[in-house]
Design an enzyme around this catalytic site. Structure first.
Site, mmCIF file in Angstrom:
data_model
loop_
_atom_site.group_PDB
_atom_site.id
_atom_site.type_symbol
_atom_site.label_atom_id
_atom_site.label_comp_id
_atom_site.label_asym_id
_atom_site.label_seq_id
_atom_site.Cartn_x
_atom_site.Cartn_y
_atom_site.Cartn_z
ATOM 1 N N GLU A 1 0.812 -1.217 0.000
ATOM 2 C CA GLU A 1 0.000 0.000 0.000
ATOM 3 C C GLU A 1 0.849 1.273 0.000
ATOM 4 O OE1 GLU A 1 -3.297 1.575 3.088
ATOM 5 O OE2 GLU A 1 -3.399 -0.560 2.594
ATOM 6 N N ASP A 2 1.961 1.267 0.704
ATOM 7 C CA ASP A 2 2.706 2.509 0.943
ATOM 8 C C ASP A 2 4.111 2.566 0.355
ATOM 9 O OD1 ASP A 2 0.507 3.378 2.376
ATOM 10 O OD2 ASP A 2 1.337 2.857 4.316
#
Length: 187
Positions: A66-67
């Protein structure tokens, strides 16, 4: 035997530390981001008494796709299909608008596997404790309150997974006056 368990866990910590090396939390101290996945794994092992290596590995890796530039294929190649699957279950699709991602977390929480639910519960517990400790830069009191309300709705969908984690979350949500609201909203 201990080395058979410890080595894959340390590999995950190292992988996550490299991936998150330039990231900081949004708190006033700009805490290194790696503290978050370490904290989530600690909650699982220390407070929830989880010893499942795949769950602990997924806790360390839960924000990497996600990051960061990490792919699910990369996680699968390094840590196997089970870990990749747990991480995939707890990863938001960043191509969707923020409010849609939040809505989907509420909607999909009850559908997650037991292992993914454990990671989600520990992640929510860490984040809510962090918000209790310190307001992120740029966040208003209303935004913090909204996060607690939303987190309470996600937690409602994860119930029946781990009593220790749920009890700790209930303490925080009750303290904020959210538990009653989230139970009413989900009824």
């Amino acid at each position: 035997m201990e080395d058979d368990i410890l080595s894959p866990v340390i590999e995950c910590v190292n992988f996550a530390a490299i991936k998150h090396k330039n990231q900081r939390r949004k708190d006033p101290d700009a805490t290194p981001y790696i503290n978050h996945p370490i904290g989530v794994a600690r909650i699982l092992t220390k407070e929830a008494c989880i010893t499942d290596v795949a769950v602990i590995q997924a806790a360390f890796l839960h924000d990497t796709v996600e990051d960061t530039d990490t792919t699910f294929e990369e996680i699968e190649a390094a840590f196997g299909t089970e870990v990749k699957s747990i991480v995939a279950e707890v990863t938001d699709d960043k191509s969707l608008p923020k409010m849609e991602r939040k809505r989907l977390q509420i909607e999909n929480a009850p559908k997650k596997s037991m292992k993914a639910k454990l990671v989600k519960l520990a992640d929510k517990l860490y984040n809510l404790r962090d918000l209790e400790r310190s307001t992120p830069k740029g966040w208003t009191r209303e935004r913090v309150d909204d996060y607690f309300l939303w987190a309470g709705r996600v937690v409602d969908g994860l119930r029946g997974t781990n009593k220790q984690l749920e009890d700790e979350l209930d303490k925080l949500l009750t303290k904020r006056g959210v538990l009653k609201d989230s139970c009413i909203e989900s009824a």
